[in-house]
Scaffold this motif. Structure first.
Motif, mmCIF file in Angstrom:
data_model
loop_
_atom_site.group_PDB
_atom_site.id
_atom_site.type_symbol
_atom_site.label_atom_id
_atom_site.label_comp_id
_atom_site.label_asym_id
_atom_site.label_seq_id
_atom_site.Cartn_x
_atom_site.Cartn_y
_atom_site.Cartn_z
ATOM 1 N N ILE A 45 5.760 -8.597 -12.116
ATOM 2 C CA ILE A 45 4.491 -7.865 -12.143
ATOM 3 C C ILE A 45 3.985 -7.701 -10.713
ATOM 4 N N PRO A 46 3.836 -6.465 -10.249
ATOM 5 C CA PRO A 46 3.423 -6.245 -8.854
ATOM 6 C C PRO A 46 1.926 -6.458 -8.662
ATOM 7 N N GLU A 47 1.554 -6.753 -7.441
ATOM 8 C CA GLU A 47 0.155 -6.703 -7.055
ATOM 9 C C GLU A 47 -0.104 -5.259 -6.639
ATOM 10 N N VAL A 48 -1.155 -4.656 -7.144
ATOM 11 C CA VAL A 48 -1.439 -3.259 -6.866
ATOM 12 C C VAL A 48 -2.792 -3.148 -6.173
ATOM 13 N N ASN A 49 -2.806 -2.444 -5.068
ATOM 14 C CA ASN A 49 -4.031 -2.159 -4.334
ATOM 15 C C ASN A 49 -4.103 -0.665 -4.087
ATOM 16 N N HIS A 50 -5.282 -0.105 -4.174
ATOM 17 C CA HIS A 50 -5.498 1.305 -3.873
ATOM 18 C C HIS A 50 -6.193 1.389 -2.523
ATOM 19 N N ILE A 51 -5.643 2.204 -1.644
ATOM 20 C CA ILE A 51 -6.229 2.369 -0.320
ATOM 21 C C ILE A 51 -6.291 3.853 0.021
ATOM 22 N N THR A 52 -7.146 4.183 0.938
ATOM 23 C CA THR A 52 -7.234 5.548 1.444
ATOM 24 C C THR A 52 -6.565 5.576 2.808
ATOM 25 N N LEU A 53 -5.614 6.473 2.965
ATOM 26 C CA LEU A 53 -4.887 6.573 4.221
ATOM 27 C C LEU A 53 -5.459 7.675 5.101
ATOM 28 N N ASP A 54 -5.535 7.397 6.371
ATOM 29 C CA ASP A 54 -5.910 8.410 7.352
ATOM 30 C C ASP A 54 -4.611 9.047 7.836
ATOM 31 N N LEU A 55 -4.282 10.205 7.295
ATOM 32 C CA LEU A 55 -3.014 10.860 7.613
ATOM 33 C C LEU A 55 -2.909 11.252 9.079
#
Length: 125
Positions: A45-55
């Motif tokens: 079971i993975p640890e999941v994080n949502h992030i916003t990337l600055d492209l």
């Protein structure tokens, strides 16, 4: 132990063993296989994080098997990728990392070598 080749940093590898046994010696907490250590804390079971990337900062994702990380510090891999991004295509960067990993395995273990697999994903070219 200290690895002078990578700036004298102490290399510490934590491993999962079955209590009272000298196997399997996994150096990860996530695995798609290795059923023998499922009851000992290793999970798929993975640890999941949502992030916003600055492209604009040209982020990348690098994922690799434990054979890559056994003798190479993550800092070296990151520095290598960042340095080579403007010079070489992703395939060539991956070849450099895998070649260095294999060289370190040969230096440390002789003919034995664990799986060396990696993927480099660029978010912008």
């Amino acid at each position: 132990r200290y690895d002078d080749e990578y700036g004298g940093e102490e290399l510490v590898v934590h491993r999962v063993f079955i209590k009272g046994c000298d196997y399997p010696g996994l150096c990860m907490g996530r695995s798609l296989g290795d059923e023998c250590v499922k009851a000992h804390g290793v999970t798929c079971i993975p640890e999941v994080n949502h992030i916003t990337l600055d492209l604009a900062k040209k982020p990348f994702l690098f994922a690799a098997s434990d054979g890559v990380w056994e003798f190479i510090p993550s800092e070296w891999v990151i520095k290598t990728i960042v340095k080579k991004l403007g010079e070489d295509p992703p395939q060539k960067i991956m070849q450099k990392i895998c070649k260095e990993s294999r060289r370190k395995w040969r230096q440390e273990e002789g003919d034995y070598c664990d799986d060396i697999t990696g993927v480099l994903i660029l978010t912008s070219l």
